[in-house]
Design an enzyme around this catalytic site. Structure first.
Site, PDB file in Angstrom:
ATOM      1  N   HIS A   1       0.851  -1.190   0.000  1.00  0.00           N
ATOM      2  CA  HIS A   1       0.000   0.000   0.000  1.00  0.00           C
ATOM      3  C   HIS A   1       0.885   1.238   0.000  1.00  0.00           C
ATOM      4  O   HIS A   1       1.777   1.365   0.836  1.00  0.00           O
ATOM      5  CB  HIS A   1      -0.925   0.015   1.219  1.00  0.00           C
TER       6      HIS A   1
ATOM      7  N   TYR B   1      -8.698   9.017   5.033  1.00  0.00           N
ATOM      8  CA  TYR B   1      -8.837   9.809   6.255  1.00  0.00           C
ATOM      9  C   TYR B   1      -9.937  10.841   6.031  1.00  0.00           C
ATOM     10  O   TYR B   1      -9.811  11.712   5.161  1.00  0.00           O
ATOM     11  CB  TYR B   1      -7.529  10.526   6.591  1.00  0.00           C
TER      12      TYR B   1
ATOM     13  N   PRO C   1      -3.026   4.838  17.589  1.00  0.00           N
ATOM     14  CA  PRO C   1      -2.951   4.142  16.300  1.00  0.00           C
ATOM     15  C   PRO C   1      -3.079   5.076  15.105  1.00  0.00           C
ATOM     16  O   PRO C   1      -3.177   4.607  13.970  1.00  0.00           O
ATOM     17  CB  PRO C   1      -4.145   3.172  16.370  1.00  0.00           C
TER      18      PRO C   1
ATOM     19  N   LYS D   1       2.216   3.212  14.021  1.00  0.00           N
ATOM     20  CA  LYS D   1       3.618   3.067  14.419  1.00  0.00           C
ATOM     21  C   LYS D   1       3.837   1.978  15.474  1.00  0.00           C
ATOM     22  O   LYS D   1       4.965   1.515  15.652  1.00  0.00           O
ATOM     23  CB  LYS D   1       4.145   4.389  14.980  1.00  0.00           C
TER      24      LYS D   1
ATOM     25  N   TYR E   1       5.799   9.191   7.327  1.00  0.00           N
ATOM     26  CA  TYR E   1       4.686   8.235   7.374  1.00  0.00           C
ATOM     27  C   TYR E   1       5.191   6.799   7.454  1.00  0.00           C
ATOM     28  O   TYR E   1       4.598   5.944   8.123  1.00  0.00           O
ATOM     29  CB  TYR E   1       3.836   8.430   6.124  1.00  0.00           C
TER      30      TYR E   1
END
Length: 394
Positions: free
Chosen positions: A79, A206, A298, A302, A391
């Site tokens: 992804h 998001y 979350p 990470k 990221y």
């Protein structure tokens, strides 16, 4: 009358059979270091417990280097794109083509744990399910020990040279250590959902909405993770499936961008966003890794990655100490690994600020800043490069 227990001696006792404990156990076994893993849950429980699924390139490299990536190679999905939706519109960020050009591999944590447990046992590892650690003694001495009670109530005593706390934020290891800690409660709660439905898009989505965050995280071709911001005292069971899909559709802009692929909700729970940083992440001969070492929200995926990288570093240090009598790397473990934790915490905090509607006396001003940040992320190449690197960085 108390059932008769047992006494054992080993080099390292590992508390917890999550990603941190099982990676650590596998690496120690491969290096010829004896260890015992104590896990309070059953094997069926840890192999079915759905958790994070996004693995960073560094984590994948650790698993590959140590022969722990067979399932990942067979079923993992790459992804590299995430999408932001807000009142201003939507934009995609192809982070796999930005920054260092790196992507995530999606592999549900329960599958990874299943693989790691099977490999540890295949390597002759001692893994004791339904063994609840109840006490740690003499962690500052040369031979610390752990007391544990099994499912039949028998008490077992395990003595070792070193202890590794990998049993999570609420585990015994975190309770035992007396190190300094800083905590931030975000006053943000998510309704965490697993849906028996394919993701609507192949990307992470998001949803930045005035009524609360909503998110879609693909897990597999027919299972999708969703998050929905809710009240801190909400009862997940009081959310009907109709209400869940209605809110997800509204906050993710289904009327503008297309309907969601709906299906049965197969799991639901509340996630209260909080962060806690321990410094140091070792005390005496007790060393912490994974969620035992730090609590992280979350929001940036990470946690599992910190667990894998921390277990790798701790395994290397313990191997030197046990096999070669060189404790210098163990002495530096906390100093060397804490910068990774702080970097992850900083980016996680940035994501929380970016995704959730501001509240409080400065809410209007912070909403303006949030809009500016989203606009910059949509239009600025340098901002997109920095975001992409952060990221996937661990």
């Amino acid at each position: 009358m108390r059932a008769e227990g047992s006494t054992h001696t080993t080099a390292v006792v590992i508390l917890g059979a999550g990603p941190a404990g099982l990676v650590l156990g596998n690496l120690l076994r491969a290096a010829g270091v004896e260890c015992i893993v104590l896990e309070r849950r059953s094997r069926a429980h840890i192999e079915q417990r759905a958790r994070a699924g996004f693995l960073a390139p560094d984590s994948v490299a650790v698993l590959r280097e140590h022969g722990l990536d067979a399932g990942l190679r067979a079923r993992g999905q790459t992804h590299s794109v995430c999408e932001f939706r807000s009142a201003a519109g939507r934009f995609e960020l192809n982070y796999g083509e930005l920054g260092r050009g790196e992507a995530h591999t999606v592999y549900p944590q329960q599958h990874l744990v299943t693989d790691l447990a099977a490999e540890y046992l295949r390597r002759g590892g001692d893994l004791r399910f339904e063994h609840t650690a109840t006490a740690v003694h003499d962690r500052f001495g040369d031979r610390p020990e752990v007391l544990a009670r099994d499912a039949d109530g028998r008490e077992h005593r395990v003595t070792a040279r070193y202890l590794a706390g990998c049993d999570g934020a609420r585990g015994l290891a975190r309770q035992v250590v007396t190190v300094a800690r800083t905590t931030n409660e975000y006053d943000i709660t998510w309704l965490a959902l697993l849906a028996q439905a394919p993701p609507t898009t192949a990307t992470v989505v998001y949803g930045v909405h005035a009524d609360g965050f909503a998110g879609q995280m693909p897990r597999s071709p027919d299972v999708t993770r969703y998050y929905l911001q809710c009240g801190p005292d909400d009862d997940p069971l009081r959310w009907s499936e109709q209400r869940i899909w209605s809110e997800l559709s509204r906050r993710l802009g289904a009327d503008r961008y297309g309907p969601l692929c709906e299906g049965a909700i197969i799991e639901r729970s509340l996630v209260h966003l909080r962060s806690e940083i321990l410094d140091p992440i070792q005390e005496g001969r007790l060393f912490l890794a994974g969620d035992s070492a730090t609590s992280i929200s979350p929001s940036a995926a990470k946690g599992a990655n910190l667990a894998i990288l921390g277990a790798r570093d701790l395994a290397q240090a313990l191997t030197l100490a046990v096999r070669d009598g060189d404790s210098s790397a163990l002495d530096r473990y906390s100093i060397d690994f804490l910068p990774r934790i702080l970097r992850a915490q900083q980016f996680s905090h940035t994501m929380i600020e970016l995704l959730h509607p501001p509240v409080g006396p400065r809410a209007a001003f912070r909403r303006d800043l949030q809009r500016a940040q989203l606009h910059s992320l949509a239009t600025s190449r340098s901002h997109r490069d920095f975001f992409a690197e952060s990221y996937v960085d661990i």
